[in-house]
Design a protein around this motif. Sequence first.
Motif, PDB file in Angstrom:
ATOM      1  N   PRO A 124       0.797  -1.229   0.000  1.00  0.00           N
ATOM      2  CA  PRO A 124       0.000   0.000   0.000  1.00  0.00           C
ATOM      3  C   PRO A 124       0.824   1.271   0.000  1.00  0.00           C
ATOM      4  CG  PRO A 124      -0.889  -1.596   1.554  1.00  0.00           C
ATOM      5  CD  PRO A 124       0.417  -2.153   1.082  1.00  0.00           C
ATOM      6  N   THR A 125       1.905   1.299   0.781  1.00  0.00           N
ATOM      7  CA  THR A 125       2.749   2.499   0.832  1.00  0.00           C
ATOM      8  C   THR A 125       3.398   2.759  -0.515  1.00  0.00           C
ATOM      9  OG1 THR A 125       3.207   2.172   3.191  1.00  0.00           O
ATOM     10  CG2 THR A 125       4.731   3.562   1.959  1.00  0.00           C
ATOM     11  N   GLU A 126       3.862   1.691  -1.161  1.00  0.00           N
ATOM     12  CA  GLU A 126       4.468   1.826  -2.488  1.00  0.00           C
ATOM     13  C   GLU A 126       3.457   2.343  -3.495  1.00  0.00           C
ATOM     14  OE1 GLU A 126       5.686  -1.055  -6.179  1.00  0.00           O
ATOM     15  OE2 GLU A 126       5.659  -1.916  -4.161  1.00  0.00           O
ATOM     16  N   TRP A 127       2.244   1.764  -3.485  1.00  0.00           N
ATOM     17  CA  TRP A 127       1.211   2.153  -4.442  1.00  0.00           C
ATOM     18  C   TRP A 127       0.765   3.594  -4.213  1.00  0.00           C
ATOM     19  CZ3 TRP A 127      -3.921   3.666  -4.234  1.00  0.00           C
ATOM     20  CH2 TRP A 127      -4.617   3.628  -5.460  1.00  0.00           C
ATOM     21  N   LEU A 128       0.564   3.957  -2.954  1.00  0.00           N
ATOM     22  CA  LEU A 128       0.126   5.314  -2.644  1.00  0.00           C
ATOM     23  C   LEU A 128       1.172   6.351  -3.050  1.00  0.00           C
ATOM     24  CD1 LEU A 128      -1.542   4.847   0.859  1.00  0.00           C
ATOM     25  CD2 LEU A 128      -2.681   5.469  -1.276  1.00  0.00           C
ATOM     26  N   GLY A 129       2.440   5.991  -2.950  1.00  0.00           N
ATOM     27  CA  GLY A 129       3.495   6.913  -3.341  1.00  0.00           C
ATOM     28  C   GLY A 129       3.402   7.315  -4.798  1.00  0.00           C
ATOM     29  N   LYS A 130       2.780   6.453  -5.624  1.00  0.00           N
ATOM     30  CA  LYS A 130       2.660   6.728  -7.055  1.00  0.00           C
ATOM     31  C   LYS A 130       1.293   7.306  -7.438  1.00  0.00           C
ATOM     32  CE  LYS A 130       5.742   2.862  -8.233  1.00  0.00           C
ATOM     33  NZ  LYS A 130       5.839   1.551  -8.927  1.00  0.00           N
ATOM     34  N   LEU A 201      -8.813   0.063   6.994  1.00  0.00           N
ATOM     35  CA  LEU A 201      -9.156   1.454   7.270  1.00  0.00           C
ATOM     36  C   LEU A 201      -8.183   2.070   8.276  1.00  0.00           C
ATOM     37  CD1 LEU A 201     -13.048   1.184   7.559  1.00  0.00           C
ATOM     38  CD2 LEU A 201     -11.736   2.096   5.635  1.00  0.00           C
ATOM     39  N   ARG A 202      -7.842   1.316   9.298  1.00  0.00           N
ATOM     40  CA  ARG A 202      -6.919   1.839  10.301  1.00  0.00           C
ATOM     41  C   ARG A 202      -5.542   2.083   9.691  1.00  0.00           C
ATOM     42  NH1 ARG A 202      -7.917  -1.494  13.720  1.00  0.00           N
ATOM     43  NH2 ARG A 202      -9.236  -0.295  15.142  1.00  0.00           N
ATOM     44  N   ARG A 203      -5.068   1.148   8.895  1.00  0.00           N
ATOM     45  CA  ARG A 203      -3.758   1.317   8.258  1.00  0.00           C
ATOM     46  C   ARG A 203      -3.751   2.523   7.335  1.00  0.00           C
ATOM     47  NH1 ARG A 203      -2.303  -4.363   5.621  1.00  0.00           N
ATOM     48  NH2 ARG A 203      -0.551  -3.131   4.838  1.00  0.00           N
ATOM     49  N   ALA A 204      -4.844   2.720   6.596  1.00  0.00           N
ATOM     50  CA  ALA A 204      -4.937   3.872   5.701  1.00  0.00           C
ATOM     51  C   ALA A 204      -4.924   5.174   6.504  1.00  0.00           C
ATOM     52  CB  ALA A 204      -6.201   3.782   4.854  1.00  0.00           C
ATOM     53  N   ALA A 205      -5.671   5.194   7.615  1.00  0.00           N
ATOM     54  CA  ALA A 205      -5.751   6.409   8.431  1.00  0.00           C
ATOM     55  C   ALA A 205      -4.415   6.726   9.103  1.00  0.00           C
ATOM     56  CB  ALA A 205      -6.850   6.250   9.478  1.00  0.00           C
ATOM     57  N   GLN A 206      -3.622   5.701   9.383  1.00  0.00           N
ATOM     58  CA  GLN A 206      -2.334   5.910  10.036  1.00  0.00           C
ATOM     59  C   GLN A 206      -1.220   6.242   9.057  1.00  0.00           C
ATOM     60  OE1 GLN A 206      -1.865   2.236  12.201  1.00  0.00           O
ATOM     61  NE2 GLN A 206      -3.131   2.912  13.934  1.00  0.00           N
ATOM     62  N   ASN A 207      -1.488   6.093   7.755  1.00  0.00           N
ATOM     63  CA  ASN A 207      -0.466   6.353   6.746  1.00  0.00           C
ATOM     64  C   ASN A 207      -0.291   7.868   6.559  1.00  0.00           C
ATOM     65  OD1 ASN A 207       0.911   6.686   4.171  1.00  0.00           O
ATOM     66  ND2 ASN A 207       0.501   4.523   3.818  1.00  0.00           N
ATOM     67  N   PRO A 208       0.901   8.394   6.733  1.00  0.00           N
ATOM     68  CA  PRO A 208       1.110   9.845   6.616  1.00  0.00           C
ATOM     69  C   PRO A 208       0.877  10.378   5.210  1.00  0.00           C
ATOM     70  CG  PRO A 208       3.212   8.691   6.862  1.00  0.00           C
ATOM     71  CD  PRO A 208       2.145   7.680   7.114  1.00  0.00           C
ATOM     72  N   GLN A 209       0.862   9.503   4.201  1.00  0.00           N
ATOM     73  CA  GLN A 209       0.603   9.951   2.836  1.00  0.00           C
ATOM     74  C   GLN A 209      -0.873  10.291   2.617  1.00  0.00           C
ATOM     75  OE1 GLN A 209       3.097   7.588  -0.264  1.00  0.00           O
ATOM     76  NE2 GLN A 209       2.744   6.140   1.394  1.00  0.00           N
ATOM     77  N   VAL A 210      -1.740   9.795   3.503  1.00  0.00           N
ATOM     78  CA  VAL A 210      -3.183   9.966   3.351  1.00  0.00           C
ATOM     79  C   VAL A 210      -3.655  11.148   4.176  1.00  0.00           C
ATOM     80  CG1 VAL A 210      -5.437   8.879   3.650  1.00  0.00           C
ATOM     81  CG2 VAL A 210      -3.459   7.491   2.949  1.00  0.00           C
ATOM     82  N   GLY A 211      -4.423  12.052   3.545  1.00  0.00           N
ATOM     83  CA  GLY A 211      -4.968  13.202   4.254  1.00  0.00           C
ATOM     84  C   GLY A 211      -6.378  12.965   4.740  1.00  0.00           C
ATOM     85  N   GLU A 212      -7.299  12.619   3.823  1.00  0.00           N
ATOM     86  CA  GLU A 212      -8.690  12.356   4.163  1.00  0.00           C
ATOM     87  C   GLU A 212      -9.176  11.109   3.442  1.00  0.00           C
ATOM     88  OE1 GLU A 212     -11.165  15.704   3.379  1.00  0.00           O
ATOM     89  OE2 GLU A 212     -10.293  16.938   4.957  1.00  0.00           O
ATOM     90  N   ILE A 213     -10.124  10.422   4.059  1.00  0.00           N
ATOM     91  CA  ILE A 213     -10.658   9.180   3.505  1.00  0.00           C
ATOM     92  C   ILE A 213     -12.166   9.296   3.384  1.00  0.00           C
ATOM     93  CG2 ILE A 213     -10.938   6.687   3.852  1.00  0.00           C
ATOM     94  CD1 ILE A 213      -8.371   6.806   5.585  1.00  0.00           C
ATOM     95  N   GLY A 237     -12.144   3.991  20.636  1.00  0.00           N
ATOM     96  CA  GLY A 237     -12.799   5.109  21.302  1.00  0.00           C
ATOM     97  C   GLY A 237     -13.435   6.100  20.355  1.00  0.00           C
ATOM     98  N   ARG A 238     -13.162   6.002  19.062  1.00  0.00           N
ATOM     99  CA  ARG A 238     -13.758   6.865  18.041  1.00  0.00           C
ATOM    100  C   ARG A 238     -13.359   6.342  16.666  1.00  0.00           C
ATOM    101  NH1 ARG A 238     -11.428  12.781  17.559  1.00  0.00           N
ATOM    102  NH2 ARG A 238     -12.735  12.605  15.717  1.00  0.00           N
ATOM    103  N   VAL A 239     -14.073   6.774  15.653  1.00  0.00           N
ATOM    104  CA  VAL A 239     -13.670   6.502  14.274  1.00  0.00           C
ATOM    105  C   VAL A 239     -12.469   7.386  13.961  1.00  0.00           C
ATOM    106  CG1 VAL A 239     -14.373   6.670  11.852  1.00  0.00           C
ATOM    107  CG2 VAL A 239     -16.010   5.867  13.570  1.00  0.00           C
ATOM    108  N   ALA A 240     -11.502   6.852  13.232  1.00  0.00           N
ATOM    109  CA  ALA A 240     -10.293   7.612  12.900  1.00  0.00           C
ATOM    110  C   ALA A 240     -10.669   8.956  12.279  1.00  0.00           C
ATOM    111  CB  ALA A 240      -9.422   6.812  11.935  1.00  0.00           C
ATOM    112  N   PRO A 241     -10.110  10.066  12.770  1.00  0.00           N
ATOM    113  CA  PRO A 241     -10.482  11.397  12.285  1.00  0.00           C
ATOM    114  C   PRO A 241     -10.283  11.598  10.777  1.00  0.00           C
ATOM    115  CG  PRO A 241      -9.223  11.563  14.321  1.00  0.00           C
ATOM    116  CD  PRO A 241      -9.160  10.124  13.894  1.00  0.00           C
TER     117      PRO A 241
END
Length: 420
Positions: A124-130, A201-213, A237-241
């Motif tokens: 995912p990190t490799e793909w998102l980088g492109k 979803l959690r991995r995507a939210a924790q990825n610094p390349q991702v701003g909003e989902i 405790g909440r849905v990832a911001p």
Amino acid sequence: MGLSWQMVSWGALRTLTLSLALSFAVTSCASRPIGVLLPSGKRTANTTEVDMLVATTRAPTQQAGILFTGERADDLSLTEITVSIPPEKNRSVGQVQWPKRLPADPQRDFTTVNVRELPNKTGPTEWLGKHMPKNKRMLIFVHGFNNRYEDAVYRYAQIVHDSKADVAPVIFTWPSRASVFGYNYDKESTNYSRDALEDLLRRAAQNPQVGEITIMAHSMGTWLAVEALRQMAIRDGRVAPKITSVILASPDLDVDVFGKQWAAMGAHPPKFTIFVSRDDRALNLSRRISGNVDRLGQIDPTVEPYRTRLEKAGITVLDLTALKSGDSLNHGKFAESPDVVKLLGNRLIAGQTITDSDIGLGERVGAVALGTAQTVGSAASVAVSTPIAVFDPNTRNNYGEQIQRLGRSVGNTVGSATGQ
């Protein structure tokens, strides 16, 4: 939000099921060739490509051009798939143009250009980088009932292309037997896949390349999406911001259960937009076999108790009942209507609020907001969006009546909000 349970005769249910099965058969893959996901490796002039990240809990297969079956796998698999879309002059917006034979003609058919398996940890990190756009927005799509792997992939490619959404497109596809008679298996497969989607979803939210989902889910896939969010909220405790928007299209969700799922998301849920259609024949069957309790995707958002509860929750509803499409089941209007697809790209996927002045659905479809209000009495007033009705030109002769109804609705809503 529920209704009283009623007994349904098995004879009537059997007749309805067979009727819907025939409808599915008419619009399904009977004439499609097998193996459309066999990559050509060729890029063709005048076509457009959609490159997506596909995550799945389906079992893989060695059969050429199939990739994954409808059975369940122990682990999540990730694949990069590039789909080619024919030139605009050779296709209709909102439609997936399946090849009648292989090899497909890229000038007239959807074709598969590239397929690449990705490692689960680093892929995912490799793909998102492109593929991450400058706005850093990701769109995650969860398909519905009765879908093969290739159905989900090609449909999502169509949505991304036709909406012109500026996003990194990701799809989560779960094990479906792709049969109208496989309803229970498919429903259990969504339960089977909850943890995997939550983790994605959690991995995507924790990825610094991702701003909003933005999450967009259809039909039975809405159960999976909302359940994953509910689990995340309970666990963390909440849905990832970063998960800012959720779009539910024709949600096959028991309204009572959705109320509990919503409550479990806590004080800061994402912004929800729901597409409903009261003439949805697929949801009518689901309602009958589920205790005759309303499905969320076929409610009338203008009547009580739905109107008040939706307003208080700040949930926007788009009523597509009057909108006509080529879908005989009226279950896929959100993807097949050119105007609704345009709305998805211009407003909803971008996480923007919908109002009557900026929907801009064009001449063939109009839209009216049924009123807006603010809840009063809390430390911070919470803006709430009331349902929005989308109607075709045939309903415009009742426009004056609609305006009068809007005035009464606004008055009643404001009076209720202020305690008058």
